[in-house]
Structures are given as structure tokens and as C-alpha cells.
Design a protein around this motif. Structure first.
Motif, mmCIF file in Angstrom:
data_model
loop_
_atom_site.group_PDB
_atom_site.id
_atom_site.type_symbol
_atom_site.label_atom_id
_atom_site.label_comp_id
_atom_site.label_asym_id
_atom_site.label_seq_id
_atom_site.Cartn_x
_atom_site.Cartn_y
_atom_site.Cartn_z
ATOM 1 N N ALA A 38 8.836 18.468 -0.648
ATOM 2 C CA ALA A 38 8.787 17.449 -1.731
ATOM 3 C C ALA A 38 9.348 16.300 -1.235
ATOM 4 C CB ALA A 38 9.766 17.808 -2.749
ATOM 5 N N GLU A 39 10.595 16.265 -0.442
ATOM 6 C CA GLU A 39 10.788 14.980 0.126
ATOM 7 C C GLU A 39 10.070 14.236 1.097
ATOM 8 O OE1 GLU A 39 13.548 13.019 -0.912
ATOM 9 O OE2 GLU A 39 13.796 14.446 -2.411
ATOM 10 N N GLN A 40 9.176 14.808 1.829
ATOM 11 C CA GLN A 40 8.322 14.079 2.730
ATOM 12 C C GLN A 40 7.077 13.605 1.722
ATOM 13 O OE1 GLN A 40 7.658 17.200 5.563
ATOM 14 N NE2 GLN A 40 8.688 16.027 7.087
ATOM 15 N N TRP A 41 6.586 14.379 0.813
ATOM 16 C CA TRP A 41 5.478 14.112 -0.078
ATOM 17 C C TRP A 41 6.008 12.652 -0.704
ATOM 18 C CZ3 TRP A 41 0.916 15.217 0.743
ATOM 19 C CH2 TRP A 41 0.284 16.135 1.294
ATOM 20 N N LYS A 42 7.268 12.423 -1.201
ATOM 21 C CA LYS A 42 7.803 11.446 -1.935
ATOM 22 C C LYS A 42 7.683 10.011 -0.904
ATOM 23 C CE LYS A 42 10.914 13.661 -5.208
ATOM 24 N NZ LYS A 42 12.466 13.767 -5.486
ATOM 25 N N GLU A 43 8.204 10.445 0.170
ATOM 26 C CA GLU A 43 8.158 9.506 1.414
ATOM 27 C C GLU A 43 6.592 9.066 1.536
ATOM 28 O OE1 GLU A 43 9.439 8.827 5.989
ATOM 29 O OE2 GLU A 43 10.685 10.053 4.757
ATOM 30 N N SER A 44 5.840 9.914 1.780
ATOM 31 C CA SER A 44 4.385 9.571 2.206
ATOM 32 C C SER A 44 3.929 8.783 0.703
ATOM 33 C CB SER A 44 3.540 10.885 2.249
ATOM 34 O OG SER A 44 4.102 11.546 3.382
ATOM 35 N N TRP A 45 4.101 9.164 -0.265
ATOM 36 C CA TRP A 45 3.730 8.511 -1.626
ATOM 37 C C TRP A 45 4.045 6.927 -1.614
ATOM 38 C CZ3 TRP A 45 -0.045 7.828 -4.867
ATOM 39 C CH2 TRP A 45 -0.091 7.318 -6.056
ATOM 40 N N ALA A 46 5.430 6.920 -1.330
ATOM 41 C CA ALA A 46 6.142 5.444 -1.254
ATOM 42 C C ALA A 46 5.453 4.627 -0.244
ATOM 43 C CB ALA A 46 7.746 5.778 -1.124
ATOM 44 N N GLU A 47 5.297 5.204 1.233
ATOM 45 C CA GLU A 47 4.670 4.297 2.005
ATOM 46 C C GLU A 47 3.202 3.981 1.641
ATOM 47 O OE1 GLU A 47 5.125 6.750 5.572
ATOM 48 O OE2 GLU A 47 7.400 6.240 5.524
ATOM 49 N N TRP A 48 2.556 4.916 1.120
ATOM 50 C CA TRP A 48 1.196 4.773 0.686
ATOM 51 C C TRP A 48 1.022 3.610 -0.391
ATOM 52 C CZ3 TRP A 48 -2.691 8.752 -1.517
ATOM 53 C CH2 TRP A 48 -3.983 8.173 -1.282
ATOM 54 N N LYS A 49 1.879 3.739 -1.314
ATOM 55 C CA LYS A 49 1.829 2.545 -2.676
ATOM 56 C C LYS A 49 2.202 1.126 -1.832
ATOM 57 C CE LYS A 49 5.132 4.444 -5.158
ATOM 58 N NZ LYS A 49 5.977 4.760 -6.023
ATOM 59 N N CYS A 50 3.273 1.272 -1.106
ATOM 60 C CA CYS A 50 3.698 0.025 -0.641
ATOM 61 C C CYS A 50 2.681 -0.672 0.505
ATOM 62 C CB CYS A 50 4.894 0.170 0.431
ATOM 63 S SG CYS A 50 5.554 -1.379 1.172
ATOM 64 N N ALA A 51 1.845 0.292 1.095
ATOM 65 C CA ALA A 51 0.787 -0.200 2.126
ATOM 66 C C ALA A 51 -0.346 -0.795 1.120
ATOM 67 C CB ALA A 51 0.106 0.986 2.832
ATOM 68 N N VAL A 52 -0.783 -0.184 0.092
ATOM 69 C CA VAL A 52 -1.917 -0.573 -0.734
ATOM 70 C C VAL A 52 -1.344 -1.905 -1.496
ATOM 71 C CG1 VAL A 52 -3.100 0.017 -2.955
ATOM 72 C CG2 VAL A 52 -2.588 1.541 -1.133
ATOM 73 N N LYS A 53 -0.202 -2.086 -1.976
ATOM 74 C CA LYS A 53 0.113 -3.238 -2.638
ATOM 75 C C LYS A 53 0.067 -4.418 -1.653
ATOM 76 C CE LYS A 53 3.923 -1.262 -4.750
ATOM 77 N NZ LYS A 53 4.894 -1.406 -5.648
ATOM 78 N N LYS A 54 0.587 -4.118 -0.285
ATOM 79 C CA LYS A 54 0.806 -5.064 0.571
ATOM 80 C C LYS A 54 -0.774 -5.656 1.019
ATOM 81 C CE LYS A 54 2.710 -5.758 5.155
ATOM 82 N NZ LYS A 54 3.532 -5.178 6.034
ATOM 83 N N GLN A 55 -1.829 -4.524 1.176
ATOM 84 C CA GLN A 55 -3.153 -4.798 1.409
ATOM 85 C C GLN A 55 -3.756 -5.991 0.047
ATOM 86 O OE1 GLN A 55 -5.817 -1.467 1.990
ATOM 87 N NE2 GLN A 55 -7.503 -2.820 2.734
ATOM 88 N N GLN A 56 -3.648 -5.520 -1.284
ATOM 89 C CA GLN A 56 -3.854 -6.125 -2.176
ATOM 90 C C GLN A 56 -3.223 -7.532 -2.383
ATOM 91 O OE1 GLN A 56 -6.272 -5.657 -4.365
ATOM 92 N NE2 GLN A 56 -5.833 -7.196 -5.607
ATOM 93 N N ALA A 57 -2.201 -7.565 -1.638
ATOM 94 C CA ALA A 57 -1.455 -8.974 -1.584
ATOM 95 C C ALA A 57 -2.267 -9.961 -0.643
ATOM 96 C CB ALA A 57 0.002 -9.056 -1.540
ATOM 97 N N GLU A 58 -2.666 -9.320 0.520
ATOM 98 C CA GLU A 58 -3.324 -9.931 1.608
ATOM 99 C C GLU A 58 -4.730 -10.518 0.810
ATOM 100 O OE1 GLU A 58 -3.598 -7.621 5.174
ATOM 101 O OE2 GLU A 58 -1.413 -7.213 5.256
ATOM 102 N N ILE A 59 -5.422 -9.673 0.161
ATOM 103 C CA ILE A 59 -6.625 -9.833 -0.133
ATOM 104 C C ILE A 59 -6.526 -11.108 -1.086
ATOM 105 C CG2 ILE A 59 -8.500 -9.063 -1.675
ATOM 106 C CD1 ILE A 59 -7.987 -6.330 -0.450
ATOM 107 N N LYS A 60 -5.650 -11.064 -2.070
ATOM 108 C CA LYS A 60 -5.390 -12.318 -2.908
ATOM 109 C C LYS A 60 -5.031 -13.647 -2.251
ATOM 110 C CE LYS A 60 -6.203 -10.628 -6.877
ATOM 111 N NZ LYS A 60 -7.233 -11.100 -7.760
ATOM 112 N N ARG A 61 -4.053 -13.492 -1.314
ATOM 113 C CA ARG A 61 -3.531 -14.471 -0.400
ATOM 114 C C ARG A 61 -4.941 -15.199 0.296
ATOM 115 N NH1 ARG A 61 0.890 -11.997 0.919
ATOM 116 N NH2 ARG A 61 0.104 -10.982 2.891
ATOM 117 N N PHE A 62 -6.058 -14.315 0.725
ATOM 118 C CA PHE A 62 -7.162 -14.833 1.445
ATOM 119 C C PHE A 62 -7.955 -15.475 0.385
ATOM 120 C CE2 PHE A 62 -11.353 -14.478 2.525
ATOM 121 C CZ PHE A 62 -11.559 -15.163 3.894
#
Length: 144
Positions: free
Chosen positions: A42-66
Motif C-alpha cells: 500500500a505505501e508504494q501505491w500511495k507514493e506512486s499515486w502521489a508522484e503521478w498526481k504531481c506530474a500531471v498537475k505539473k504538465q497541466q501547468a506547463e500547458i497553461k503557461r505555454f
């Protein structure tokens, strides 16, 4: 995660929230492990989910900045669009959490070239050090 929005958002509160979060996390891990592919605790799944969410929000921010840049640049020069599953992840969050509330001014940073000193920042730093209760001394950084 669509069946477990509390897990997706990390919203657990109240008495025994830590144990409830742990129990729900274990149940979700069992479901994910049974689906095939990776088999993790479970802890690794939580970490994977947190990293994925962060990466998606970061990518969306890059799209908005562009998109907000001037110059009418072609879309091909910008970041890759979100995949469908990544777009679904954004649906878990209020738009203000991803794109900002539109009212708060971004502070940002002023980029300086090597050796360049921003005079206003330097003056503010000196004032804050002089006014500090411990009376710290200030040494002007060398520009060489």
C-alpha cells in the motif's frame, strides 16, 4: 480511484483517521494488485499515486503557461497534451488547485545573470538584517 475519491484526494479526518486511511489503503492495494501488472504494498501505491498526481498537475501547468505566452506560437512547439487518463486525474481536483484561483498574484522570481545583484533585494535584505532582534551583521556579497 474513481471508486475511492477519499483515497485519491487524501481526505481522511476525524477520530481514527490514520487507521482508517491505512485500512482503506490496504484494500485499494489489494484491488490494484489483483488487476495485474505491478504488485506493490500500500505505501508504494500511495507514493506512486502521489508522484503521478504531481506530474500531471505539473504538465497541466506547463500547458497553461505555454497557452498564456504571447507570440501566437504554434501548438507543436508547446508541451505534449495530456493523455486521456491524465485528464481524468485532473477531474479529482478543484480547478483552483491545478490552475490557481485567478485572483492571487504570482510572485515568481527575477532571474539574474551570474554576478548580477538586484539592488532592491539587496537593500531590503540589509534593512531586514538591521531591524532583526539579534542585530546580525551584514556582509555585502562580492560580485567577483
Amino acid at each position: 480511484m474513481t471508486n475511492n475519491k477519499k483515497v485519491a484526494m487524501g481526505n481522511f479526518g476525524g477520530p481514527n483517521s490514520a487507521s482508517h486511511s491505512r485500512n482503506v489503503g490496504e484494500a485499494v492495494a489489494v484491488e490494484l494488485n489483483a488487476a495485474g501488472g505491478a504488485c506493490q504494498p500500500a505505501e508504494q501505491w500511495k507514493e506512486s499515486w502521489a508522484e503521478w498526481k504531481c506530474a500531471v498537475k505539473k504538465q497541466q501547468a506547463e500547458i497553461k503557461r505555454f497557452q498564456n505566452r504571447t507570440g501566437n506560437l504554434p501548438a507543436i512547439e508547446g508541451p505534449a497534451p495530456l493523455e486521456e487518463i491524465d485528464s481524468e486525474i485532473l477531474q479529482f481536483f478543484p480547478s483552483a488547485m491545478v490552475e490557481g484561483d485567478g485572483r492571487t498574484k504570482e510572485a515568481g522570481f527575477t532571474e539574474l545573470q551570474a554576478g548580477e545583484v538586484n539592488e532592491e533585494d539587496e537593500e531590503n535584505e540589509v534593512k531586514s538584517l538591521i531591524d532583526s532582534p539579534n542585530g546580525a551583521s551584514y556582509h555585502k556579497p562580492s560580485t567577483s
